[in-house]
Design an enzyme around this catalytic site. Structure first.
Site, PDB file in Angstrom:
ATOM      1  CB  SER A  29      -0.880  -0.031   1.253  1.00 14.42           C
ATOM      2  OG  SER A  29      -1.620   1.144   1.367  1.00 14.42           O
TER       3      SER A  29
ATOM      4  CE  LYS B 251      -4.813   0.013   0.411  1.00 13.80           C
ATOM      5  NZ  LYS B 251      -5.537  -0.786   1.411  1.00 13.80           N
TER       6      LYS B 251
ATOM      7  CE  LYS C  40      -4.089   3.673   2.424  1.00 14.90           C
ATOM      8  NZ  LYS C  40      -5.356   3.201   3.000  1.00 14.90           N
TER       9      LYS C  40
ATOM     10  CG  ASP D  11      -7.828   2.245   0.675  1.00 17.57           C
ATOM     11  OD1 ASP D  11      -9.014   2.617   0.776  1.00 17.57           O
ATOM     12  OD2 ASP D  11      -7.177   1.792   1.642  1.00 17.57           O
TER      13      ASP D  11
ATOM     14  CD  GLU E 286      -9.161  -1.049   0.594  1.00 12.73           C
ATOM     15  OE1 GLU E 286      -8.122  -1.028  -0.111  1.00 12.73           O
ATOM     16  OE2 GLU E 286      -9.156  -1.380   1.792  1.00 12.73           O
TER      17      GLU E 286
ATOM     18  CG  ASP F  91     -11.056  -1.323   4.797  1.00 11.45           C
ATOM     19  OD1 ASP F  91     -11.327  -2.010   5.791  1.00 11.45           O
ATOM     20  OD2 ASP F  91     -10.047  -0.593   4.750  1.00 11.45           O
TER      21      ASP F  91
ATOM     22  CE  LYS G 119      -7.567  -2.568   6.590  1.00  9.87           C
ATOM     23  NZ  LYS G 119      -8.002  -1.160   6.561  1.00  9.87           N
TER      24      LYS G 119
ATOM     25  N   GLY H 297      -4.343  -4.636   5.828  1.00  6.34           N
ATOM     26  CA  GLY H 297      -3.284  -4.460   6.817  1.00  6.34           C
ATOM     27  C   GLY H 297      -3.486  -3.166   7.567  1.00  6.34           C
TER      28      GLY H 297
HETATM   29  O1  NPG Z   1       0.298  -2.494   4.751  1.00  6.43           O
HETATM   30  O2  NPG Z   1      -0.461  -2.559   6.772  1.00  6.43           O
HETATM   31  C1  NPG Z   1      -0.367  -2.044   5.658  1.00  6.43           C
HETATM   32  C2  NPG Z   1      -1.133  -0.781   5.404  1.00  6.43           C
HETATM   33  C3  NPG Z   1      -2.238  -1.015   4.445  1.00  6.43           C
HETATM   34  O3  NPG Z   1      -3.220   0.911   3.487  1.00  6.43           O
HETATM   35  C4  NPG Z   1      -3.175   0.154   4.417  1.00  6.43           C
HETATM   36  N1  NPG Z   1      -3.931   0.294   5.489  1.00  6.43           N
HETATM   37  O4  NPG Z   1      -7.009   1.923   5.108  1.00  6.43           O
HETATM   38  O5  NPG Z   1      -6.354  -0.048   4.638  1.00  6.43           O
HETATM   39  C5  NPG Z   1      -6.143   1.055   5.122  1.00  6.43           C
HETATM   40  C6  NPG Z   1      -4.786   1.394   5.681  1.00  6.43           C
HETATM   41  C7  NPG Z   1      -4.722   1.758   7.122  1.00  6.43           C
HETATM   42  C8  NPG Z   1      -3.517   1.832   7.735  1.00  6.43           C
HETATM   43  C9  NPG Z   1      -5.820   2.008   7.854  1.00  6.43           C
HETATM   44  C10 NPG Z   1      -3.404   2.156   9.061  1.00  6.43           C
HETATM   45  C11 NPG Z   1      -5.721   2.348   9.176  1.00  6.43           C
HETATM   46  C12 NPG Z   1      -4.511   2.401   9.773  1.00  6.43           C
END
Ligand code: NPG
Length: 367
Positions: free
Chosen positions: A135, A161, A163, A188, A213, A238, A262, A290
């Site tokens: 990500s 991915k 953001k 996302d 997402e 999500d 998740k 994640g």
């Molecule tokens: O690789 O752990 C990872 C991060 C993946 O983008 C990611 N997580 O919205 O999915 C999400 C985001 C996130 C990270 C959300 C931290 C909340 C806290």
């Protein structure tokens, strides 16, 4: 199993680089670890709540409070506690799924360790390694983004991915497509759009994305159904998916054709498996999200991602994507995959020195 005590341990780990999303920028992972001690074994659970209630309503101080005041006393009063009993023992308490998940995971880990059974096998895993995506946060410039994506692809990540948020969407996607060709690519939005942005989001259609997402507010399930009819990119949910029941409803309403699972968001690995099962029954692909987990949470996520319905690469990146020094033996990428742990329970242990170095507070709750 009889619990003799629960430790709430707060840790603070610097990220290797700031991670920017539509809801904020993380530079340090402030996380809570739950350790349960029973007469037979001990077990660990990582709470994925962040410092502030920005991704969801949960946050670390809140998780500590609800665990200390309500959840730990509730499970302490259960005779012959087992992981499947944690959910029912906590069912009268609304919300706080990340805190519930951490406690259930710790009990499950202790139970499996006591019986010598690995989590992956317990959940129904069918693979011994899982394909990994990464990500990539919002950056200051397209050039910086292309450098970051290029470096991740060089490391072997199998899916990117990005953001996105209003003002950082079509342009970065177009640039990554142009530079890196037909790499598996998805975006996302973390709820940053509204359904009135449908025409704008349709501009992503030509880029053949795997999915978009959570474009809309977490409560706007019908809005996602409407958007899904207006754009070609498959809609993945999500934040909106908090249980197997909400997954079934979203699928029935046509709000998504893919789901990000998740475990923390849905109250634990047992509910995560139920969501997997609902999705498989409906022919809906799932993938493992994640939350910047340490090796402890990552180990359990990799076990889950090895179930048969997880047909898309997850946000299950290597330890080095997040941390210079992880609190477990680091997970390293091999040809774009991470190995599924095979030791009992979650299959990894915190390294005492590393753990001590990042611990900010510990609280022991004797039972
Ligand atoms: O690789 O752990 C990872 C991060 C993946 O983008 C990611 N997580 O919205 O999915 C999400 C985001 C996130 C990270 C959300 C931290 C909340 C806290």
């Amino acid at each position: 199993m009889k619990l003799t005590g629960v430790e709430l341990r707060r840790i603070s780990l610097p990220l290797v680089s700031p991670f920017r999303t539509s809801f904020g920028t993380e530079t340090t992972r402030d996380a809570l670890l739950v350790r349960v001690v029973s007469t037979e074994a001990e077990g660990w659970g990582e709470c994925v709540a962040m410092s502030g209630p920005l991704y969801s309503s949960e946050y670390v101080d809140g998780a500590i409070d609800v665990l200390r005041r309500f959840f730990v006393p509730a499970v302490a009063s259960v005779e012959r506690l087992s992981a499947v009993g944690v959910g029912p023992a906590l069912a009268k308490f609304h919300g706080h799924r990340m805190a519930k998940a951490a406690l259930e995971t710790a009990v499950l880990d202790a139970e499996l360790r006591a019986e010598g059974r690995p989590l992956a096998r317990e959940l129904g895993a069918v693979h011994d390694r899982v394909p990994c995506g990464v990500s990539v946060g919002i950056m200051d410039s397209i050039g910086e983004l292309l450098d970051a994506v290029g470096a991740y692809l060089d490391e072997g990540y199998l899916r990117i991915k990005l953001k996105i948020q209003p003002g950082w969407d079509v342009e970065p996607v177009a640039a990554v497509r142009e530079r890196f060709g037909d790499v598996l690519l998805q975006v996302d939005a973390n709820t940053a759009y509204s359904v009135s942005d449908a025409r704008h989001l349709a501009r992503l259609d030509p880029f053949d994305l795997l999915l978009i997402e959570q474009p809309l507010d977490e409560e706007d399930v019908l809005g996602h159904a409407e958007l899904a009819r207006l754009i070609k990119t498959p809609v993945c949910l999500d934040e909106s998916i908090t249980s197997a029941r909400s997954a079934a409803a979203a699928i029935s309403l046509g709000a998504c054709s893919i789901i990000n699972v998740k475990p923390g968001r849905v109250g634990g690995y047992l509910e995560a498996r139920r969501i997997h099962d609902v999705c498989v029954a409906h022919g809906i692909p799932v993938w493992c999200g994640g939350m910047l987990e340490t090796g402890l949470g990552r180990a359990a996520n990799v076990a889950l991602a090895a179930l048969p319905g997880f047909t898309l690469p997850g946000d299950t990146s290597a330890s080095s994507r997040y941390y210079q020094t992880d609190i477990t033996t680091p997970f390293t990428l091999e040809n774009g995959h991470l190995p599924v742990p095979t030791a009992p329970g979650v299959g990894v242990d915190p390294l005492p020195d590393q753990l001590a170095a990042v611990t900010t507070t510990t609280e022991w709750l004797p039972l």
